[in-house]
Design an enzyme around this catalytic site. Structure first.
Site, PDB file in Angstrom:
ATOM      1  N   LYS A  99       0.881  -1.172   0.000  1.00 37.61           N
ATOM      2  CA  LYS A  99       0.000   0.000   0.000  1.00 37.61           C
ATOM      3  C   LYS A  99       0.918   1.221   0.000  1.00 37.61           C
ATOM      4  CE  LYS A  99      -4.120   1.732   2.393  1.00 37.61           C
ATOM      5  NZ  LYS A  99      -4.947   1.988   1.224  1.00 37.61           N
TER       6      LYS A  99
HETATM    7  N1  PMP Z   1      -8.231  -1.541  -2.833  1.00 35.93           N
HETATM    8  C1  PMP Z   1      -7.651  -0.329  -2.766  1.00 35.93           C
HETATM    9  C2  PMP Z   1      -7.053   0.276  -3.992  1.00 35.93           C
HETATM   10  C3  PMP Z   1      -7.620   0.357  -1.538  1.00 35.93           C
HETATM   11  O1  PMP Z   1      -7.058   1.574  -1.445  1.00 35.93           O
HETATM   12  C4  PMP Z   1      -8.205  -0.232  -0.393  1.00 35.93           C
HETATM   13  C5  PMP Z   1      -8.176   0.502   0.920  1.00 35.93           C
HETATM   14  N2  PMP Z   1      -6.973   0.235   1.623  1.00 35.93           N
HETATM   15  C6  PMP Z   1      -8.793  -1.486  -0.505  1.00 35.93           C
HETATM   16  C7  PMP Z   1      -8.787  -2.108  -1.750  1.00 35.93           C
HETATM   17  C8  PMP Z   1      -9.452  -2.148   0.669  1.00 35.93           C
HETATM   18  O2  PMP Z   1      -8.500  -2.554   1.622  1.00 35.93           O
HETATM   19  P1  PMP Z   1      -8.863  -2.593   3.190  1.00 35.93           P
HETATM   20  O3  PMP Z   1     -10.037  -3.497   3.323  1.00 35.93           O
HETATM   21  O4  PMP Z   1      -7.634  -3.150   3.826  1.00 35.93           O
HETATM   22  O5  PMP Z   1      -9.175  -1.219   3.624  1.00 35.93           O
END
Ligand code: PMP
Length: 281
Positions: A157
């Site tokens: 991320k």
């Molecule tokens: N895809 C993207 C591109 C994101 O930015 C996020 C948010 N972090 C997610 C999916 C969902 O991830 P999470 O459930 O860990 O928030």
């Protein structure tokens, strides 16, 4: 964004206005950072952070993938998160840890640059709006392609990756939609600009796997998005094709909300309650 009192910065709690960095910071120039989006909820047993340790482990892993050594451990960051929630007096909030290559050299190579790490917390309501949670949102298939895994490691991320998301959601918003859905280079569904995407067909839930090559596109059926910020949000329209809000989505949404608000036994282990210090006990 609503300002709060303190920000945790490199091991210290500083006043909101004093959490500053130099304009020569490497991460500002090259997007060389990693971050997380985490939610804390007010529950009958006090403030609880949903899967805090898992989020912080992902942050640590994202940093490794960028060759960045975090100066604090997952456990240090876990304690810092709880401390910040307590000092800001916000049992229900969004938490944003971010680590980035700091001020030092400004060549593209990050070798030798220091690493800064910060945690912010502030109140943040429904990411796609209260109405979106109830009635569903309208999404547009983006003309921007999702960054491929051999461009930037997609399980990290990383801040720079979000330029791709920003372009997609801005395009969607300007065209009057709430959110964007990005496709892979091959044309398969990848995810939203900040959520994962799911569809429900004949009672079975499908989502792209990590290699993102199994899902044959969006069909006229139930669909939803989910993410820590967006929670479970129905997807009622994609590219002006009406999907409606389906019963599986609403059931999942209710189960998720019961879990994060401390009303479910089944996934109780995913809530990380603040531990009482001996002085409080
Ligand atoms: N895809 C993207 C591109 C994101 O930015 C996020 C948010 N972090 C997610 C999916 C969902 O991830 P999470 O459930 O860990 O928030």
């Amino acid at each position: 964004m609503r300002e709060t009192e303190k920000i945790w910065m490199n091991g210290e709690l500083v006043a909101w206005d004093d959490a500053r960095i130099h304009v020569g910071t490497h991460g500002l120039h090259y997007g060389s950072g990693v971050f997380e989006g985490i939610r804390a909820y007010e529950t009958p047993n006090g403030s609880a952070v949903f899967r805090l340790t898992d989020h912080l482990k992902r942050l640590d892993n994202s940093a490794r993938l960028l060759g960045m050594d975090l100066p604090f451990s997952v456990e240090d960051l876990r304690l810092a998160s709880h401390e910040l929630i307590a000092v800001n007096g916000l049992p229900e909030c969004y938490l944003r840890p971010i680590a980035f290559f700091g001020y030092g050299e400004l060549g593209v190579s990050a070798v030798g640059n220091p690493v800064d790490i910060v945690i912010m917390s502030w109140p943040w309501g429904a990411y796609l709006g209260e109405d979106g949670l109830k009635k569903g949102i309208r999404a547009k298939i983006s003309s921007w392609q999702r960054i491929g895994p051999n461009v930037i490691p997609h399980v990290a991320k990383a801040t720079g990756v979000y330029l791709n998301s920003m372009l997609a959601v801005t395009e969607a918003n300007r065209a009057g939609y709430d959110e964007a859905i990005l496709l892979t280079a091959e044309g398969y569904v990848a995810d939203g600009s900040g959520e994962n995407v799911f569809i429900v067909k004949d009672g079975v839930i499908y989502t792209p796997d990590l290699s993102t090559s199994i899902l044959p596109g969006i069909t006229r059926d139930e669909a939803f998005m989910c993410g820590t910020a967006a929670e479970v949000t129905p997807l009622r329209e994609v590219d002006d094709v009406e999907l409606g809000v389906g019963p599986v989505t609403l059931e999942l949404q209710a189960a998720y909300i019961d879990t994060v608000r401390g009303r479910s036994e089944r996934w109780a282990q995913w809530l990380e309650y603040a531990e009482r210090t001996p002085a409080e006990a």
